[in-house]
Write an enzyme that holds these catalytic residues in place. Structure first.
Site, PDB file in Angstrom:
ATOM      1  N   LYS A  50       0.820  -1.210   0.000  1.00  0.00           N
ATOM      2  CA  LYS A  50       0.000   0.000   0.000  1.00  0.00           C
ATOM      3  C   LYS A  50       0.861   1.271   0.000  1.00  0.00           C
ATOM      4  CE  LYS A  50      -3.501  -2.726  -0.034  1.00  0.00           C
ATOM      5  NZ  LYS A  50      -2.954  -4.006   0.424  1.00  0.00           N
ATOM      6  N   TYR A 263     -12.099 -14.599   3.215  1.00  0.00           N
ATOM      7  CA  TYR A 263     -11.038 -13.607   3.414  1.00  0.00           C
ATOM      8  C   TYR A 263     -10.566 -13.652   4.871  1.00  0.00           C
ATOM      9  CZ  TYR A 263      -8.955  -9.007   4.171  1.00  0.00           C
ATOM     10  OH  TYR A 263      -8.118  -7.983   4.526  1.00  0.00           O
ATOM     11  N   TYR A 289      -2.715 -12.683   2.905  1.00  0.00           N
ATOM     12  CA  TYR A 289      -2.459 -12.389   1.480  1.00  0.00           C
ATOM     13  C   TYR A 289      -1.330 -13.239   0.897  1.00  0.00           C
ATOM     14  CZ  TYR A 289      -5.225  -8.177   2.432  1.00  0.00           C
ATOM     15  OH  TYR A 289      -6.219  -7.306   2.778  1.00  0.00           O
TER      16      TYR A 289
HETATM   17  C1  LIG Z   1      -3.704  -5.242   0.221  1.00  0.00           C
HETATM   18  C2  LIG Z   1      -2.734  -6.350   0.121  1.00  0.00           C
HETATM   19  C3  LIG Z   1      -2.655  -7.154  -1.034  1.00  0.00           C
HETATM   20  C4  LIG Z   1      -3.593  -7.021  -2.196  1.00  0.00           C
HETATM   21  O1  LIG Z   1      -3.477  -5.817  -2.881  1.00  0.00           O
HETATM   22  P1  LIG Z   1      -4.759  -5.229  -3.633  1.00  0.00           P
HETATM   23  O2  LIG Z   1      -4.241  -4.069  -4.359  1.00  0.00           O
HETATM   24  O3  LIG Z   1      -5.751  -4.879  -2.554  1.00  0.00           O
HETATM   25  O4  LIG Z   1      -5.301  -6.303  -4.504  1.00  0.00           O
HETATM   26  C5  LIG Z   1      -1.697  -8.140  -1.089  1.00  0.00           C
HETATM   27  N1  LIG Z   1      -0.866  -8.349  -0.049  1.00  0.00           N
HETATM   28  C6  LIG Z   1      -0.919  -7.620   1.078  1.00  0.00           C
HETATM   29  C7  LIG Z   1       0.020  -7.944   2.168  1.00  0.00           C
HETATM   30  C8  LIG Z   1      -1.855  -6.595   1.212  1.00  0.00           C
HETATM   31  O5  LIG Z   1      -1.901  -5.883   2.340  1.00  0.00           O
END
Ligand SMILES: *Cc1c(COP(=O)(O)O)cnc(C)c1O
Length: 336
Positions: A50, A263, A289
């Site tokens: 992010k 999720y 993730y």
């Molecule tokens: C938010 C996030 C993702 C996914 O990214 P998006 O742009 O929301 O698809 C992947 N890995 C981590 C660790 C994240 O925080």
């Protein structure tokens, strides 16, 4: 094409992030040409993907006269944690709407990991009990902030607007340069995908470069993976328009078999991927993730989805501060 320099940015990330060979893990999963782009090392308050988006989003917020930031995510949102840190650096108050949307009620999940860091960073935290209640809550909050003569800047989940996705256009360019220097061709890139911005930015970035790189998104969020495919396609198009690039039809690849029950809910494949990556490379992945993303990469490699002479690059998008939110689940998984 409009170059990325034309967009206002606010510096937050340690760039370029490392690009490295993961030969031991590659050998363990039968695909030696395995590489990693270490976006867990972007540096801002434990880092993650992010931060790249926020460089463009906060650049936009400051350029448009924002007086505060508002965003939304799950209680263990990495996006919210990085936004809280970025807001501090930019001197803006930060409102986080944290949605209790994952059915895990342990103290660890509710209080440790990312949410502990949100408090430490001094974000103004609003808790909402369900996903359904979030939109109205956010609308009211924004109205209230506007009424008090402030200009709130709202970012949707994951900061996934076309402006945010520019961060991953920049990543695609950075990675392409690193691969060139290493005399490698990028064939497959694998990334955990949820709010679509990261995958869309990568797809748009490679398309803008005219590079034929297959970007594999591993769905970790949507009940229906087709919804993610649609979101990535739409956002990639929007991002290319912002850049003034006319690309041929984009290929959007989403794999839907690795999310499990929902999720944020652990899977056996996730724990296996975390253990193997930690034990072969000494690198930590996260339970929400990158663990599921790597579980997908491993399953695809074992199923022969990549030919042996092709490179596979995993984008490590961070999230490791979420590990501590899952202490009870790890207790069980690591004892077996
Ligand atoms: C938010 C996030 C993702 C996914 O990214 P998006 O742009 O929301 O698809 C992947 N890995 C981590 C660790 C994240 O925080």
């Amino acid at each position: 094409m409009t170059t990325l320099d034309a967009f206002p940015t606010f510096p937050l990330a340690h760039l370029p992030t490392p690009f490295e060979a993961w030969a031991r893990l590659g050998a363990a999963i039968g695909h030696p040409k395995l590489f990693a782009k270490r976006d867990d090392c972007t540096g801002l308050a434990f880092g993650g993907n992010k931060t790249r988006k926020l460089e463009f989003l906060i650049g936009d917020a400051l350029a448009t006269g924002a007086t505060s930031l508002v965003t939304v995510g799950a209680i263990q949102s990495n996006h919210c944690r990085q936004t809280a840190a970025a807001a501090n650096k930019a001197g803006l108050p930060c409102h986080l709407v944290l949605v209790d949307q994952v059915p895990i009620k342990t103290d660890a999940y509710q209080q440790s990991g990312n949410v502990q860091l949100d408090h430490l960073l001094g974000a103004i935290i609003h808790k909402v009990e369900s996903k359904e209640a979030a939109p109205e809550f956010i609308l009211n909050l924004i109205n209230k902030l506007q009424a008090s003569e402030k200009t709130p800047y709202f970012m949707p989940p994951g900061g996934s607007t076309a402006i945010g996705a520019l961060g991953y256009v920049a990543c695609a360019m950075e990675l392409t340069k690193q691969a060139d220097v290493a005399s490698l061709k990028l064939d497959h890139v694998v990334v955990a995908s949820s709010s679509a911005g990261t995958q869309a930015g990568l797809v748009a970035g490679f398309a803008a470069l005219g590079a034929e790189v297959k970007v594999h998104g591993i769905n970790v969020y949507e009940d229906d993976p087709a919804k993610l495919t649609e979101a990535v396609a739409g956002l990639a198009d929007e991002t290319l328009s912002l850049l003034g690039v006319k690309a041929a039809a984009l290929e959007i690849i989403v794999h839907g078999d690795y999310r499990g029950e929902g999720y944020g809910i652990p899977t056996d494949g996730m724990f296996d991927a975390l253990k193997l990556t930690a034990r072969e490379e000494g690198v930590l992945l996260d339970p929400v993730y990158t663990g599921k993303g790597m579980a997908g990469l491993m399953a695809l490699a074992r199923a022969g989805a990549f030919s042996k002479d092709e490179t596979v690059t995993f984008i490590h998008t961070g999230g490791t501060s979420g590990l501590f939110a899952y202490t009870p689940q790890f207790g069980v998984a690591l004892s077996s």
